[in-house]
Structure formats: structure tokens, C-alpha cells
Design a protein around this motif. Structure first.
Motif, PDB file in Angstrom:
ATOM      1  N   LEU A  34       0.818  -1.209   0.000  1.00 11.06           N
ATOM      2  CA  LEU A  34       0.000   0.000   0.000  1.00 11.06           C
ATOM      3  C   LEU A  34       0.855   1.265   0.000  1.00 11.06           C
ATOM      4  O   LEU A  34       1.739   1.436   0.845  1.00 11.06           O
ATOM      5  CB  LEU A  34      -0.934   0.001   1.212  1.00 11.06           C
ATOM      6  N   HIS A  35       0.566   2.142  -0.955  1.00  8.63           N
ATOM      7  CA  HIS A  35       1.306   3.388  -1.104  1.00  8.63           C
ATOM      8  C   HIS A  35       0.395   4.419  -1.751  1.00  8.63           C
ATOM      9  O   HIS A  35      -0.706   4.104  -2.205  1.00  8.63           O
ATOM     10  CB  HIS A  35       2.543   3.170  -1.968  1.00  8.63           C
ATOM     11  N   SER A  36       0.868   5.645  -1.816  1.00  6.95           N
ATOM     12  CA  SER A  36       0.101   6.718  -2.444  1.00  6.95           C
ATOM     13  C   SER A  36       1.034   7.569  -3.303  1.00  6.95           C
ATOM     14  O   SER A  36       2.251   7.549  -3.131  1.00  6.95           O
ATOM     15  CB  SER A  36      -0.569   7.599  -1.377  1.00  6.95           C
TER      16      SER A  36
ATOM     17  N   GLY B 121      -7.194   1.981   0.278  1.00 10.89           N
ATOM     18  CA  GLY B 121      -7.572   2.329   1.641  1.00 10.89           C
ATOM     19  C   GLY B 121      -6.406   2.142   2.587  1.00 10.89           C
ATOM     20  O   GLY B 121      -5.403   1.500   2.266  1.00 10.89           O
ATOM     21  N   ARG B 122      -6.519   2.690   3.783  1.00 14.57           N
ATOM     22  CA  ARG B 122      -5.444   2.654   4.793  1.00 14.57           C
ATOM     23  C   ARG B 122      -4.929   1.233   5.023  1.00 14.57           C
ATOM     24  O   ARG B 122      -3.734   0.999   5.168  1.00 14.57           O
ATOM     25  CB  ARG B 122      -5.987   3.254   6.094  1.00 14.57           C
ATOM     26  N   TRP B 123      -5.840   0.272   5.051  1.00  8.38           N
ATOM     27  CA  TRP B 123      -5.477  -1.126   5.253  1.00  8.38           C
ATOM     28  C   TRP B 123      -5.765  -1.976   4.021  1.00  8.38           C
ATOM     29  O   TRP B 123      -5.719  -3.212   4.090  1.00  8.38           O
ATOM     30  CB  TRP B 123      -6.195  -1.698   6.475  1.00  8.38           C
ATOM     31  N   GLY B 124      -6.112  -1.325   2.911  1.00 10.08           N
ATOM     32  CA  GLY B 124      -6.412  -2.059   1.684  1.00 10.08           C
ATOM     33  C   GLY B 124      -7.777  -2.686   1.653  1.00 10.08           C
ATOM     34  O   GLY B 124      -8.045  -3.553   0.815  1.00 10.08           O
ATOM     35  N   THR B 125      -8.676  -2.233   2.549  1.00 13.16           N
ATOM     36  CA  THR B 125      -9.990  -2.856   2.676  1.00 13.16           C
ATOM     37  C   THR B 125     -11.137  -1.932   2.274  1.00 13.16           C
ATOM     38  O   THR B 125     -12.301  -2.326   2.388  1.00 13.16           O
ATOM     39  CB  THR B 125     -10.211  -3.325   4.124  1.00 13.16           C
ATOM     40  N   ALA B 126     -10.836  -0.722   1.811  1.00 10.81           N
ATOM     41  CA  ALA B 126     -11.909   0.218   1.464  1.00 10.81           C
ATOM     42  C   ALA B 126     -12.637  -0.195   0.192  1.00 10.81           C
ATOM     43  O   ALA B 126     -13.835   0.034   0.038  1.00 10.81           O
ATOM     44  CB  ALA B 126     -11.353   1.634   1.323  1.00 10.81           C
ATOM     45  N   GLY B 127     -11.909  -0.796  -0.747  1.00 12.85           N
ATOM     46  CA  GLY B 127     -12.517  -1.225  -2.001  1.00 12.85           C
ATOM     47  C   GLY B 127     -11.504  -1.958  -2.852  1.00 12.85           C
ATOM     48  O   GLY B 127     -10.292  -1.902  -2.594  1.00 12.85           O
TER      49      GLY B 127
ATOM     50  N   THR C 230      -5.513   9.979  -7.148  1.00 13.80           N
ATOM     51  CA  THR C 230      -4.390  10.352  -6.285  1.00 13.80           C
ATOM     52  C   THR C 230      -4.879  10.539  -4.853  1.00 13.80           C
ATOM     53  O   THR C 230      -6.066  10.709  -4.590  1.00 13.80           O
ATOM     54  CB  THR C 230      -3.734  11.648  -6.784  1.00 13.80           C
ATOM     55  N   GLY C 231      -3.924  10.476  -3.930  1.00 10.26           N
ATOM     56  CA  GLY C 231      -4.250  10.774  -2.540  1.00 10.26           C
ATOM     57  C   GLY C 231      -4.914   9.646  -1.789  1.00 10.26           C
ATOM     58  O   GLY C 231      -5.403   9.856  -0.674  1.00 10.26           O
ATOM     59  N   ILE C 232      -4.963   8.431  -2.368  1.00  8.71           N
ATOM     60  CA  ILE C 232      -5.463   7.282  -1.620  1.00  8.71           C
ATOM     61  C   ILE C 232      -4.372   6.210  -1.605  1.00  8.71           C
ATOM     62  O   ILE C 232      -3.575   6.105  -2.533  1.00  8.71           O
ATOM     63  CB  ILE C 232      -6.765   6.699  -2.213  1.00  8.71           C
ATOM     64  N   PHE C 233      -4.317   5.444  -0.531  1.00  6.46           N
ATOM     65  CA  PHE C 233      -3.402   4.311  -0.503  1.00  6.46           C
ATOM     66  C   PHE C 233      -3.935   3.237  -1.437  1.00  6.46           C
ATOM     67  O   PHE C 233      -5.119   2.916  -1.426  1.00  6.46           O
ATOM     68  CB  PHE C 233      -3.265   3.773   0.923  1.00  6.46           C
TER      69      PHE C 233
ATOM     70  N   ALA D 178      -3.142  12.133  12.370  1.00  2.08           N
ATOM     71  CA  ALA D 178      -3.748  13.327  11.773  1.00  2.08           C
ATOM     72  C   ALA D 178      -3.474  13.379  10.275  1.00  2.08           C
ATOM     73  O   ALA D 178      -4.350  13.751   9.478  1.00  2.08           O
ATOM     74  CB  ALA D 178      -3.212  14.584  12.464  1.00  2.08           C
ATOM     75  N   GLU D 179      -2.256  13.007   9.874  1.00  2.84           N
ATOM     76  CA  GLU D 179      -1.924  12.984   8.450  1.00  2.84           C
ATOM     77  C   GLU D 179      -2.681  11.871   7.727  1.00  2.84           C
ATOM     78  O   GLU D 179      -3.168  12.054   6.606  1.00  2.84           O
ATOM     79  CB  GLU D 179      -0.418  12.806   8.274  1.00  2.84           C
ATOM     80  N   LEU D 180      -2.818  10.729   8.377  1.00  5.31           N
ATOM     81  CA  LEU D 180      -3.534   9.610   7.763  1.00  5.31           C
ATOM     82  C   LEU D 180      -4.999   9.928   7.530  1.00  5.31           C
ATOM     83  O   LEU D 180      -5.616   9.408   6.599  1.00  5.31           O
ATOM     84  CB  LEU D 180      -3.402   8.370   8.648  1.00  5.31           C
ATOM     85  N   ALA D 181      -5.551  10.815   8.360  1.00  4.00           N
ATOM     86  CA  ALA D 181      -6.962  11.185   8.210  1.00  4.00           C
ATOM     87  C   ALA D 181      -7.216  11.940   6.914  1.00  4.00           C
ATOM     88  O   ALA D 181      -8.374  12.053   6.470  1.00  4.00           O
ATOM     89  CB  ALA D 181      -7.408  12.022   9.402  1.00  4.00           C
ATOM     90  N   ASN D 182      -6.165  12.447   6.274  1.00  6.66           N
ATOM     91  CA  ASN D 182      -6.323  13.186   5.017  1.00  6.66           C
ATOM     92  C   ASN D 182      -6.366  12.276   3.794  1.00  6.66           C
ATOM     93  O   ASN D 182      -6.521  12.764   2.676  1.00  6.66           O
ATOM     94  CB  ASN D 182      -5.186  14.193   4.860  1.00  6.66           C
ATOM     95  N   PHE D 183      -6.190  10.974   3.994  1.00  4.49           N
ATOM     96  CA  PHE D 183      -6.227  10.032   2.876  1.00  4.49           C
ATOM     97  C   PHE D 183      -7.625   9.430   2.777  1.00  4.49           C
ATOM     98  O   PHE D 183      -8.063   8.725   3.686  1.00  4.49           O
ATOM     99  CB  PHE D 183      -5.179   8.928   3.070  1.00  4.49           C
ATOM    100  N   PRO D 184      -8.354   9.706   1.691  1.00  5.32           N
ATOM    101  CA  PRO D 184      -9.739   9.230   1.574  1.00  5.32           C
ATOM    102  C   PRO D 184      -9.836   7.710   1.558  1.00  5.32           C
ATOM    103  O   PRO D 184      -8.871   7.003   1.245  1.00  5.32           O
ATOM    104  CB  PRO D 184     -10.204   9.822   0.231  1.00  5.32           C
ATOM    105  N   GLU D 185     -11.030   7.216   1.879  1.00  6.39           N
ATOM    106  CA  GLU D 185     -11.330   5.783   1.869  1.00  6.39           C
ATOM    107  C   GLU D 185     -12.564   5.555   0.986  1.00  6.39           C
ATOM    108  O   GLU D 185     -13.615   5.113   1.471  1.00  6.39           O
ATOM    109  CB  GLU D 185     -11.609   5.305   3.302  1.00  6.39           C
ATOM    110  N   PRO D 186     -12.454   5.825  -0.322  1.00  7.60           N
ATOM    111  CA  PRO D 186     -13.639   5.722  -1.178  1.00  7.60           C
ATOM    112  C   PRO D 186     -14.100   4.283  -1.374  1.00  7.60           C
ATOM    113  O   PRO D 186     -13.297   3.352  -1.402  1.00  7.60           O
ATOM    114  CB  PRO D 186     -13.160   6.324  -2.504  1.00  7.60           C
ATOM    115  N   ARG D 187     -15.418   4.117  -1.520  1.00  9.34           N
ATOM    116  CA  ARG D 187     -15.982   2.803  -1.810  1.00  9.34           C
ATOM    117  C   ARG D 187     -15.725   2.443  -3.269  1.00  9.34           C
ATOM    118  O   ARG D 187     -15.506   3.303  -4.113  1.00  9.34           O
ATOM    119  CB  ARG D 187     -17.483   2.803  -1.553  1.00  9.34           C
ATOM    120  N   ALA D 188     -15.794   1.161  -3.566  1.00  8.53           N
ATOM    121  CA  ALA D 188     -15.621   0.713  -4.947  1.00  8.53           C
ATOM    122  C   ALA D 188     -16.669   1.348  -5.858  1.00  8.53           C
ATOM    123  O   ALA D 188     -16.375   1.701  -7.007  1.00  8.53           O
ATOM    124  CB  ALA D 188     -15.708  -0.810  -5.013  1.00  8.53           C
ATOM    125  N   ALA D 189     -17.883   1.529  -5.347  1.00  9.18           N
ATOM    126  CA  ALA D 189     -18.950   2.121  -6.152  1.00  9.18           C
ATOM    127  C   ALA D 189     -18.654   3.564  -6.521  1.00  9.18           C
ATOM    128  O   ALA D 189     -19.198   4.087  -7.507  1.00  9.18           O
ATOM    129  CB  ALA D 189     -20.279   2.037  -5.394  1.00  9.18           C
TER     130      ALA D 189
END
Length: 322
Positions: free
Chosen positions: A77-79, A98-104, A118-121, A192-203
Motif C-alpha cells: 500500500l502506497h500513495s 484504503g489505509r489497510w487495503g480494505t476500502a474497495g 491520487t491521494g489514496i493508498f 492526523a496525516e492519515l486522516a487526510n487520505f480518503p477511503e472511497p468505496r468501490a462504487a
């Protein structure tokens, strides 16, 4: 007056001549990621290793690279701060985020293309049964200034002998290397920095960022299909445009490149005529055409033929917002 032809062979990187680097990134020793190979084809890319071979040093406003992995091997996981676009040349791949690779996640087959926001792991793995290859387009001449790793990736790497310095360079204890006294380790991102990385759904990601090969084949039946760009099926302006060409897409006349153009065949064999020089391009090859050069493309054999064409634009290589 003697007519000269461009040094075209110096600007064609053949698939069979690609030189891999197995120590390009911080997860090179981490189990599950330690068999992946990184290829830097055009531009310096984002490798963290001095071992990385660069095939063409020119940076035409973007970088071209590739990743090759055996089955069940994954990229951690990287951004990125600028665009990262992949199309699948060989195999079957799962992209996750996603932060843990589980967002989508999404499965891509051969020829499919993914303009990862951009801006997502994000990470990816080969879920096929054979060695797979994905081709990459990275925005900007410096590819956004490097990679931002999820904190657990840095911690896992340290446990297996790789330390990333704050200078962006890897130090490998298995080679007897140590972090220099004047170089601090790359700091972990804070909560606090991690909170700036979105966790969008696959949809929220798949409809606007993924294009399927068979859909592009249909769209390109009578002319080039705009894939990435203001009029593309994936509308974005990341500093380059991507078009998809098939046998039916090609005009009868030669084109003159107004800006840098990169040709990347997906299927079939293509005849390229470039200002008096004639060459054949095959799946996995990469060809750089410079501004002002005239060229023509035709499939050189019967059967299915498809090709991705990337063109430099004046748009800034900035972030994409989901």
C-alpha cells in the motif's frame, strides 16, 4: 540535400529487452512482495533503489513504467501525489485501496485500464495463474516526487532489513548497508496525516476510473477512443491524454506529433513509419515520438490489434479528487 532519419531504435524499448529491478521499493524483502519486478521505461520513475535501470531518460511530461509479478505476489500500500494509470498487459490483477487495503477493490483483465485516484493508498496483486505484467503511466516529469508508504509497510520493511531514509533512498542491511549518521529514517505518517487520505468505496471509484478492454474495442471501431482527457470516458486532466486505437481507428493520412507521444501496443503487431524509418511494434513494446515528427500506424498482420497512445498536454500533473 541528404535526408536523415530519426534515431528510432534508441526510442523503442522492446518487451523482451526490459531490464527488471527486484530491489526497487521498500517491500523488496517483505514476504508476499519479495518476488516483484519493477521496470522504468521512460523517465526516472519513482524507484527508491540505485539499482533501477532506466531505458529512456527523457521525461516527456510523464513517466512510463511497468510491474511484473508471479501469482499471489502483491505490491504494498502506497500513495502518489500525481496520476498513476495502469493497463493490464498480461494476466489478471486485483487492485485494492484504503489505509489497510480494505476500502474497495476491483479485478482487471487483460487490456483493462485503471486511472487510480491520487491521494489514496493503493496496492495490487497478481491473482492469475501465470506471471503477469501491468504497464504504468505516472504523471509529471518527476512522478510526483516519490512514493508515500502506509506506516505498516515501512515497519514491515524494517523487520526484514530494509530502511527508507528521509532522503528517499533505501538502505539494505542484507548488503551491509546502514542509515548514514546525517540521514534520518523516513518518518511514519501521524494519525492526523492519515486522516487526510480518503477511503472511497468501490462504487465511487470503479465507474469513473476504470475502462474495460471490450468496451474500448467497441468505442474505437471507427476512430480513436478518448480514454483519459477532458473528453475521455475517464474524464481527467493529469498532464497527459490517453487514447485507445484499433484496426478501425486509423486514419489514412500521416499524423504529425505536436507534443511528445508514446505508443504502447496491447495486442497485435503494428507497422510504424516515422519520418522515413520503418519498424514493427509488438505487444509490450514502448515507442517515444518527439514533437514535430510525422508518423503513420497500420496493423501489420490480420487479427485483433489494439494500442494505447499517450500524448503530453499542458495540463498540470496535479492530484485527482474522488
Amino acid at each position: 540535400m541528404l535526408q536523415t532519419t530519426p534515431d528510432i531504435d534508441a526510442r523503442i524499448v522492446r518487451y523482451g529487452a526490459l531490464r527488471p529491478c527486484k530491489t526497487a521499493f521498500i517491500d523488496a524483502h517483505t514476504p508476499g512482495s519479495d518476488q516483484k519486478e519493477n521496470f522504468t521505461i521512460i523517465g526516472g520513475g519513482v524507484s527508491e533503489s540505485p539499482d533501477q535501470h532506466v531505458h529512456i531518460a527523457d521525461t516527456p511530461g510523464f513517466n512510463i513504467g511497468a510491474a511484473g509479478q508471479p501469482p499471489k505476489c502483491r505490491n504494498s500500500l502506497h500513495s502518489h501525489r500525481t496520476a498513476e494509470v495502469f493497463f493490464v498487459l498480461k494476466g489478471r490483477w486485483r487492485f485494492f485501496w484504503g489505509r489497510w487495503g480494505t476500502a474497495g477493490s476491483v479485478i482487471l483483465e487483460e487490456g483493462d485500464i485503471f486511472n487510480i485516484p491520487t491521494g489514496i493508498f493503493r496496492g495490487f496483486e497478481n491473482v492469475g495463474t501465470d506471471y503477469g505484467m501491468i504497464m504504468a503511466i505516472l504523471g509529471g516529469d518527476d512522478a510526483g516526487g516519490g512514493v508515500i508508504w502506509a506506516p505498516q509497510v515501512i515497519e514491515d520493511a524494517q523487520a526484514h532489513g530494509l530502511i527508507l531514509g528521509e532522503n528517499g533512498r533505501l538502505y539494505d542491511s542484507k548488503r551491509g548497508e546502514a542509515l548514514p549518521d546525517d540521514v534520518a529514517p523516513m518518518p511514519l505518517l501521524s494519525e492526523a496525516e492519515l486522516a487526510n487520505f480518503p477511503e472511497p468505496r468501490a462504487a465511487d471509484v470503479i465507474p469513473g476510473y476504470v475502462a474495460r478492454y471490450q468496451d474500448l474495442m467497441a468505442l474505437a471501431a471507427d476512430g480513436p477512443a478518448a480514454v483519459i482527457g477532458p473528453n475521455g470516458c475517464l474524464r481527467d486532466r493529469p498532464g497527459f491524454e490517453v487514447e485507445f486505437l484499433t484496426r478501425g481507428s486509423l486514419p489514412d493520412t500521416r499524423a504529425v506529433a505536436e507534443k511528445h507521444v508514446v505508443l504502447m501496443p496491447m495486442r497485435g503487431h503494428w507497422h510504424l513509419s516515422l519520418d522515413g524509418a520503418d519498424r514493427h511494434l509488438n505487444p509490450g513494446d514502448t515507442c517515444l515520438i518527439k514533437p514535430g515528427e510525422g508518423y503513420a500506424l497500420t496493423p501489420s498482420m490480420t487479427g485483433e490489434a489494439s494500442l494505447y497512445r499517450i500524448t503530453e498536454t499542458d495540463d498540470p500533473a496535479g492530484p485527482t479528487v474522488v
